[in-house]
Motif scaffolding. Structure first.
Motif, PDB file in Angstrom:
ATOM      1  N   THR A 171       0.841  -1.206   0.000  1.00 29.10           N
ATOM      2  CA  THR A 171       0.000   0.000   0.000  1.00 29.10           C
ATOM      3  C   THR A 171       0.868   1.244   0.000  1.00 29.10           C
ATOM      4  N   THR A 172       1.957   1.208   0.745  1.00 27.61           N
ATOM      5  CA  THR A 172       2.879   2.349   0.782  1.00 27.61           C
ATOM      6  C   THR A 172       3.474   2.613  -0.597  1.00 27.61           C
ATOM      7  N   LEU A 173       3.964   1.567  -1.259  1.00 23.89           N
ATOM      8  CA  LEU A 173       4.535   1.747  -2.607  1.00 23.89           C
ATOM      9  C   LEU A 173       3.485   2.259  -3.583  1.00 23.89           C
ATOM     10  N   ASN A 174       2.272   1.714  -3.495  1.00 25.86           N
ATOM     11  CA  ASN A 174       1.218   2.134  -4.417  1.00 25.86           C
ATOM     12  C   ASN A 174       0.816   3.582  -4.185  1.00 25.86           C
ATOM     13  N   THR A 175       0.958   4.047  -2.951  1.00 24.01           N
ATOM     14  CA  THR A 175       0.649   5.448  -2.654  1.00 24.01           C
ATOM     15  C   THR A 175       1.745   6.358  -3.192  1.00 24.01           C
ATOM     16  N   VAL A 176       2.992   5.957  -3.007  1.00 22.80           N
ATOM     17  CA  VAL A 176       4.118   6.738  -3.549  1.00 22.80           C
ATOM     18  C   VAL A 176       4.018   6.838  -5.071  1.00 22.80           C
ATOM     19  N   SER A 177       3.609   5.749  -5.717  1.00 22.40           N
ATOM     20  CA  SER A 177       3.583   5.740  -7.182  1.00 22.40           C
ATOM     21  C   SER A 177       2.344   6.421  -7.768  1.00 22.40           C
ATOM     22  N   GLY A 178       1.399   6.833  -6.916  1.00 21.19           N
ATOM     23  CA  GLY A 178       0.221   7.535  -7.408  1.00 21.19           C
ATOM     24  C   GLY A 178      -0.983   6.661  -7.682  1.00 21.19           C
ATOM     25  N   LEU A 179      -0.863   5.349  -7.423  1.00 20.91           N
ATOM     26  CA  LEU A 179      -2.013   4.452  -7.624  1.00 20.91           C
ATOM     27  C   LEU A 179      -3.061   4.648  -6.531  1.00 20.91           C
ATOM     28  N   LEU A 180      -2.615   5.043  -5.341  1.00 22.91           N
ATOM     29  CA  LEU A 180      -3.520   5.330  -4.218  1.00 22.91           C
ATOM     30  C   LEU A 180      -3.240   6.745  -3.733  1.00 22.91           C
ATOM     31  N   ARG A 181      -4.184   7.312  -2.996  1.00 20.51           N
ATOM     32  CA  ARG A 181      -4.020   8.668  -2.464  1.00 20.51           C
ATOM     33  C   ARG A 181      -4.028   8.653  -0.945  1.00 20.51           C
ATOM     34  N   LEU A 186      10.184   7.724 -11.764  1.00 21.75           N
ATOM     35  CA  LEU A 186       9.843   6.720 -10.755  1.00 21.75           C
ATOM     36  C   LEU A 186       9.333   5.466 -11.465  1.00 21.75           C
ATOM     37  N   ALA A 187       9.906   4.322 -11.154  1.00 21.62           N
ATOM     38  CA  ALA A 187       9.467   3.064 -11.788  1.00 21.62           C
ATOM     39  C   ALA A 187       9.100   2.061 -10.706  1.00 21.62           C
ATOM     40  N   LEU A 188       7.918   1.470 -10.839  1.00 18.52           N
ATOM     41  CA  LEU A 188       7.444   0.456  -9.902  1.00 18.52           C
ATOM     42  C   LEU A 188       7.397  -0.898 -10.596  1.00 18.52           C
ATOM     43  N   VAL A 189       8.074  -1.894 -10.008  1.00 20.93           N
ATOM     44  CA  VAL A 189       7.921  -3.280 -10.449  1.00 20.93           C
ATOM     45  C   VAL A 189       6.897  -3.899  -9.503  1.00 20.93           C
ATOM     46  N   PRO A 190       5.656  -4.092  -9.990  1.00 21.29           N
ATOM     47  CA  PRO A 190       4.581  -4.455  -9.056  1.00 21.29           C
ATOM     48  C   PRO A 190       4.672  -5.890  -8.561  1.00 21.29           C
ATOM     49  N   GLU A 191       4.000  -6.132  -7.455  1.00 21.60           N
ATOM     50  CA  GLU A 191       3.867  -7.489  -6.942  1.00 21.60           C
ATOM     51  C   GLU A 191       3.174  -8.335  -8.013  1.00 21.60           C
ATOM     52  N   GLY A 192       3.671  -9.543  -8.233  1.00 18.35           N
ATOM     53  CA  GLY A 192       3.049 -10.403  -9.244  1.00 18.35           C
ATOM     54  C   GLY A 192       3.533 -10.134 -10.660  1.00 18.35           C
ATOM     55  N   ARG A 193       4.537  -9.236 -10.800  1.00 20.07           N
ATOM     56  CA  ARG A 193       5.278  -9.012 -12.050  1.00 20.07           C
ATOM     57  C   ARG A 193       4.511  -8.251 -13.125  1.00 20.07           C
ATOM     58  N   ARG A 194       3.286  -8.707 -13.478  1.00 17.61           N
ATOM     59  CA  ARG A 194       2.422  -7.982 -14.414  1.00 17.61           C
ATOM     60  C   ARG A 194       3.088  -7.662 -15.753  1.00 17.61           C
ATOM     61  N   VAL A 195       3.782  -8.628 -16.299  1.00 22.24           N
ATOM     62  CA  VAL A 195       4.325  -8.430 -17.649  1.00 22.24           C
ATOM     63  C   VAL A 195       3.199  -8.617 -18.667  1.00 22.24           C
ATOM     64  N   PRO A 240      14.997   5.014 -14.470  1.00 22.45           N
ATOM     65  CA  PRO A 240      14.418   5.533 -13.226  1.00 22.45           C
ATOM     66  C   PRO A 240      15.439   6.192 -12.301  1.00 22.45           C
ATOM     67  N   LYS A 241      15.005   7.287 -11.670  1.00 26.06           N
ATOM     68  CA  LYS A 241      15.786   7.898 -10.582  1.00 26.06           C
ATOM     69  C   LYS A 241      15.559   7.099  -9.297  1.00 26.06           C
ATOM     70  N   LEU A 242      14.373   6.450  -9.213  1.00 23.76           N
ATOM     71  CA  LEU A 242      14.059   5.575  -8.085  1.00 23.76           C
ATOM     72  C   LEU A 242      13.350   4.344  -8.627  1.00 23.76           C
ATOM     73  N   LEU A 243      13.920   3.172  -8.317  1.00 21.41           N
ATOM     74  CA  LEU A 243      13.325   1.893  -8.712  1.00 21.41           C
ATOM     75  C   LEU A 243      12.653   1.292  -7.476  1.00 21.41           C
ATOM     76  N   MET A 244      11.344   1.060  -7.567  1.00 22.54           N
ATOM     77  CA  MET A 244      10.606   0.465  -6.448  1.00 22.54           C
ATOM     78  C   MET A 244      10.253  -0.982  -6.808  1.00 22.54           C
TER      79      MET A 244
END
Length: 236
Positions: A45-55, A81-90, A155-159
Protein backbone atom coordinates in the motif's frame (compact mmCIF):
# COMPACT_ATOMS: atom_id res chain seq x y z
CA UNK A 1 23.80 13.01 -2.03
CA UNK A 2 20.31 14.46 -2.13
CA UNK A 3 16.99 13.15 -0.88
CA UNK A 4 15.19 11.29 -3.67
CA UNK A 5 11.97 10.53 -1.80
CA UNK A 6 10.46 12.10 1.33
CA UNK A 7 7.20 10.73 2.68
CA UNK A 8 5.59 12.70 5.52
CA UNK A 9 2.64 11.58 7.66
CA UNK A 10 0.62 9.65 5.07
CA UNK A 11 -2.69 8.05 6.00
CA UNK A 12 -4.32 5.70 3.49
CA UNK A 13 -7.74 4.08 3.69
CA UNK A 14 -9.50 1.27 1.84
CA UNK A 15 -13.09 2.35 2.49
CA UNK A 16 -13.34 2.36 6.29
CA UNK A 17 -10.12 0.34 6.78
CA UNK A 18 -7.20 2.51 7.94
CA UNK A 19 -4.34 0.74 6.12
CA UNK A 20 -1.47 3.24 6.58
CA UNK A 21 -1.34 5.20 9.84
CA UNK A 22 0.75 8.33 9.70
CA UNK A 23 4.03 6.94 8.40
CA UNK A 24 7.06 9.02 7.41
CA UNK A 25 10.32 7.89 5.82
CA UNK A 26 12.85 8.94 3.22
CA UNK A 27 15.23 7.54 0.64
CA UNK A 28 18.57 9.19 -0.16
CA UNK A 29 20.26 9.08 -3.54
CA UNK A 30 22.21 5.85 -4.09
CA UNK A 31 20.60 3.96 -1.18
CA UNK A 32 18.74 0.68 -1.01
CA UNK A 33 15.97 1.16 1.55
CA UNK A 34 13.70 -1.74 2.47
CA UNK A 35 10.26 -1.93 4.06
CA UNK A 36 9.73 -5.21 5.86
CA UNK A 37 6.79 -6.60 7.80
CA UNK A 38 4.20 -9.35 7.87
CA UNK A 39 1.49 -9.80 5.27
CA UNK A 40 -1.04 -6.99 5.58
CA UNK A 41 1.41 -4.64 7.34
CA UNK A 42 0.94 -2.01 4.61
CA UNK A 43 4.13 -2.41 2.61
CA UNK A 44 2.59 -2.67 -0.87
CA UNK A 45 0.00 0.00 0.00
CA UNK A 46 2.88 2.35 0.78
CA UNK A 47 4.53 1.75 -2.61
CA UNK A 48 1.22 2.13 -4.42
CA UNK A 49 0.65 5.45 -2.65
CA UNK A 50 4.12 6.74 -3.55
CA UNK A 51 3.58 5.74 -7.18
CA UNK A 52 0.22 7.54 -7.41
CA UNK A 53 -2.01 4.45 -7.62
CA UNK A 54 -3.52 5.33 -4.22
CA UNK A 55 -4.02 8.67 -2.46
CA UNK A 56 -3.17 9.68 1.08
CA UNK A 57 -5.74 11.64 3.10
CA UNK A 58 -2.99 13.65 4.80
CA UNK A 59 0.66 14.60 4.62
CA UNK A 60 2.86 14.85 1.56
CA UNK A 61 5.06 12.87 -0.80
CA UNK A 62 8.07 14.66 -2.26
CA UNK A 63 9.98 13.14 -5.15
CA UNK A 64 13.16 14.86 -6.35
CA UNK A 65 12.19 17.91 -4.27
CA UNK A 66 8.69 18.30 -5.73
CA UNK A 67 5.37 17.54 -4.07
CA UNK A 68 3.83 14.70 -6.08
CA UNK A 69 0.97 13.84 -3.71
CA UNK A 70 -1.62 14.47 -6.44
CA UNK A 71 0.36 13.47 -9.53
CA UNK A 72 -1.33 10.57 -11.38
CA UNK A 73 0.51 7.27 -11.63
CA UNK A 74 1.14 7.39 -15.41
CA UNK A 75 2.92 10.75 -15.06
CA UNK A 76 5.23 9.50 -12.31
CA UNK A 77 7.10 7.28 -14.78
CA UNK A 78 8.04 10.31 -16.87
CA UNK A 79 9.32 11.99 -13.70
CA UNK A 80 11.73 9.11 -13.04
CA UNK A 81 9.84 6.72 -10.76
CA UNK A 82 9.47 3.06 -11.79
CA UNK A 83 7.44 0.46 -9.90
CA UNK A 84 7.92 -3.28 -10.45
CA UNK A 85 4.58 -4.46 -9.06
CA UNK A 86 3.87 -7.49 -6.94
CA UNK A 87 3.05 -10.40 -9.24
CA UNK A 88 5.28 -9.01 -12.05
CA UNK A 89 2.42 -7.98 -14.41
CA UNK A 90 4.32 -8.43 -17.65
CA UNK A 91 2.42 -8.31 -20.97
CA UNK A 92 1.92 -12.03 -21.44
CA UNK A 93 1.06 -12.01 -25.16
CA UNK A 94 4.03 -9.81 -26.09
CA UNK A 95 7.58 -10.97 -26.68
CA UNK A 96 10.44 -10.25 -24.28
CA UNK A 97 11.72 -7.47 -26.54
CA UNK A 98 8.25 -5.91 -26.96
CA UNK A 99 7.80 -5.85 -23.18
CA UNK A 100 11.13 -4.08 -22.77
CA UNK A 101 10.28 -1.58 -25.50
CA UNK A 102 7.04 -0.77 -23.65
CA UNK A 103 9.16 0.20 -20.65
CA UNK A 104 10.83 2.91 -22.74
CA UNK A 105 7.60 4.69 -23.77
CA UNK A 106 8.39 7.75 -21.60
CA UNK A 107 11.89 8.17 -23.02
CA UNK A 108 12.69 10.82 -25.61
CA UNK A 109 15.60 10.39 -27.99
CA UNK A 110 17.27 7.45 -29.67
CA UNK A 111 18.75 5.42 -26.82
CA UNK A 112 16.47 2.38 -27.24
CA UNK A 113 19.12 0.09 -28.73
CA UNK A 114 21.74 0.99 -26.10
CA UNK A 115 19.16 0.59 -23.31
CA UNK A 116 18.17 -2.86 -24.58
CA UNK A 117 21.83 -3.87 -24.67
CA UNK A 118 22.25 -2.80 -21.02
CA UNK A 119 19.23 -4.83 -19.93
CA UNK A 120 20.45 -7.89 -21.85
CA UNK A 121 23.88 -7.58 -20.19
CA UNK A 122 22.20 -7.49 -16.78
CA UNK A 123 19.79 -10.32 -17.64
CA UNK A 124 21.53 -12.68 -20.14
CA UNK A 125 18.59 -15.09 -19.80
CA UNK A 126 16.30 -12.51 -21.43
CA UNK A 127 18.67 -12.10 -24.37
CA UNK A 128 18.33 -15.83 -25.05
CA UNK A 129 14.55 -15.38 -25.15
CA UNK A 130 14.16 -12.12 -27.12
CA UNK A 131 11.42 -13.48 -29.43
CA UNK A 132 9.66 -15.63 -26.81
CA UNK A 133 6.28 -14.48 -25.51
CA UNK A 134 6.37 -13.43 -21.87
CA UNK A 135 3.57 -15.83 -20.95
CA UNK A 136 5.83 -18.81 -21.73
CA UNK A 137 8.64 -17.64 -19.39
CA UNK A 138 9.24 -19.10 -15.93
CA UNK A 139 8.37 -17.04 -12.84
CA UNK A 140 11.99 -16.05 -12.35
CA UNK A 141 12.35 -14.98 -15.98
CA UNK A 142 9.15 -12.95 -15.75
CA UNK A 143 10.54 -11.19 -12.66
CA UNK A 144 13.74 -10.38 -14.55
CA UNK A 145 11.63 -9.08 -17.44
CA UNK A 146 9.54 -6.87 -15.14
CA UNK A 147 12.73 -5.42 -13.63
CA UNK A 148 14.30 -4.95 -17.05
CA UNK A 149 11.17 -3.21 -18.34
CA UNK A 150 11.29 -0.78 -15.39
CA UNK A 151 14.97 -0.03 -16.01
CA UNK A 152 14.19 0.94 -19.62
CA UNK A 153 12.58 4.13 -18.27
CA UNK A 154 15.90 5.31 -16.73
CA UNK A 155 14.42 5.53 -13.23
CA UNK A 156 15.79 7.90 -10.58
CA UNK A 157 14.06 5.57 -8.09
CA UNK A 158 13.32 1.89 -8.71
CA UNK A 159 10.61 0.46 -6.45
CA UNK A 160 10.42 -3.31 -6.19
CA UNK A 161 7.33 -4.93 -4.66
CA UNK A 162 7.99 -8.49 -3.43
CA UNK A 163 10.52 -9.44 -6.15
CA UNK A 164 11.19 -12.88 -4.62
CA UNK A 165 7.55 -13.90 -4.22
CA UNK A 166 6.84 -17.41 -5.50
CA UNK A 167 10.40 -18.06 -6.67
CA UNK A 168 12.61 -21.04 -5.90
CA UNK A 169 15.48 -20.31 -3.47
CA UNK A 170 18.15 -20.37 -6.20
CA UNK A 171 16.20 -17.78 -8.21
CA UNK A 172 15.71 -15.63 -5.10
CA UNK A 173 19.51 -15.57 -4.77
CA UNK A 174 19.85 -14.50 -8.40
CA UNK A 175 17.29 -11.71 -8.04
CA UNK A 176 19.04 -10.33 -4.96
CA UNK A 177 22.41 -10.51 -6.71
CA UNK A 178 20.90 -8.40 -9.47
CA UNK A 179 19.55 -5.92 -6.89
CA UNK A 180 23.07 -5.66 -5.41
CA UNK A 181 24.55 -5.10 -8.89
CA UNK A 182 22.00 -2.38 -9.64
CA UNK A 183 22.88 -0.70 -6.35
CA UNK A 184 26.60 -0.87 -7.13
CA UNK A 185 25.86 0.73 -10.51
CA UNK A 186 24.23 3.67 -8.71
CA UNK A 187 20.51 2.82 -8.86
CA UNK A 188 18.46 4.08 -5.90
CA UNK A 189 16.04 1.36 -4.77
CA UNK A 190 13.02 1.17 -2.47
CA UNK A 191 12.39 -2.51 -1.79
CA UNK A 192 9.32 -4.16 -0.27
CA UNK A 193 10.05 -7.76 0.58
CA UNK A 194 8.61 -10.62 2.63
CA UNK A 195 12.04 -12.27 2.80
CA UNK A 196 13.42 -10.02 5.55
CA UNK A 197 16.80 -11.78 5.70
CA UNK A 198 17.52 -11.21 2.01
CA UNK A 199 16.14 -7.67 2.03
CA UNK A 200 18.12 -6.50 5.05
CA UNK A 201 21.28 -8.12 3.69
CA UNK A 202 21.26 -5.78 0.66
CA UNK A 203 19.73 -2.69 2.33
CA UNK A 204 21.52 0.39 3.64
CA UNK A 205 18.52 1.10 5.86
CA UNK A 206 15.25 -0.56 6.74
CA UNK A 207 11.85 0.32 8.19
CA UNK A 208 9.69 -2.26 9.94
CA UNK A 209 5.93 -1.93 9.43
CA UNK A 210 3.29 -3.44 11.69
CA UNK A 211 -0.42 -2.88 10.98
CA UNK A 212 0.20 0.28 9.00
CA UNK A 213 2.74 1.90 11.34
CA UNK A 214 6.54 2.11 11.31
CA UNK A 215 7.63 0.51 14.59
CA UNK A 216 11.41 0.23 14.11
CA UNK A 217 14.05 1.68 11.83
CA UNK A 218 17.81 1.21 11.51
CA UNK A 219 20.59 0.19 9.16
CA UNK A 220 20.23 -3.17 7.45
CA UNK A 221 23.00 -4.56 9.69
CA UNK A 222 21.38 -3.21 12.87
CA UNK A 223 18.01 -4.73 12.05
CA UNK A 224 19.59 -8.07 11.07
CA UNK A 225 21.33 -8.16 14.46
CA UNK A 226 18.27 -7.10 16.49
CA UNK A 227 16.90 -9.92 18.70
CA UNK A 228 13.34 -8.62 18.26
CA UNK A 229 13.64 -8.59 14.47
CA UNK A 230 15.28 -12.01 14.45
CA UNK A 231 12.45 -13.44 16.51
CA UNK A 232 9.64 -11.80 14.55
CA UNK A 233 10.91 -11.99 10.95
CA UNK A 234 14.06 -14.09 10.66
CA UNK A 235 13.01 -17.25 12.47
CA UNK A 236 15.68 -16.66 15.12
Amino acid sequence: MGTILKVEDINVYYGSIHAIKGISFQVEEGEVVTLIGANGAGKSTTLNTVSGLLRSKTGSIEFLGQNVSNVPCHKMTGRGLALVPEGRRVFLQMTVQENLEMGAFSQKGGTLSADLDKVYQLFPRLKERIKQTAGTLSGGEQQMLAMGRALMSHPKLLMLDEPSMGLAPILVEQIFEIIENLHKAGTTILLVEQNAQAALSVANRGYVLETGKIVTTGTGAELLASPEIKKAYLGG
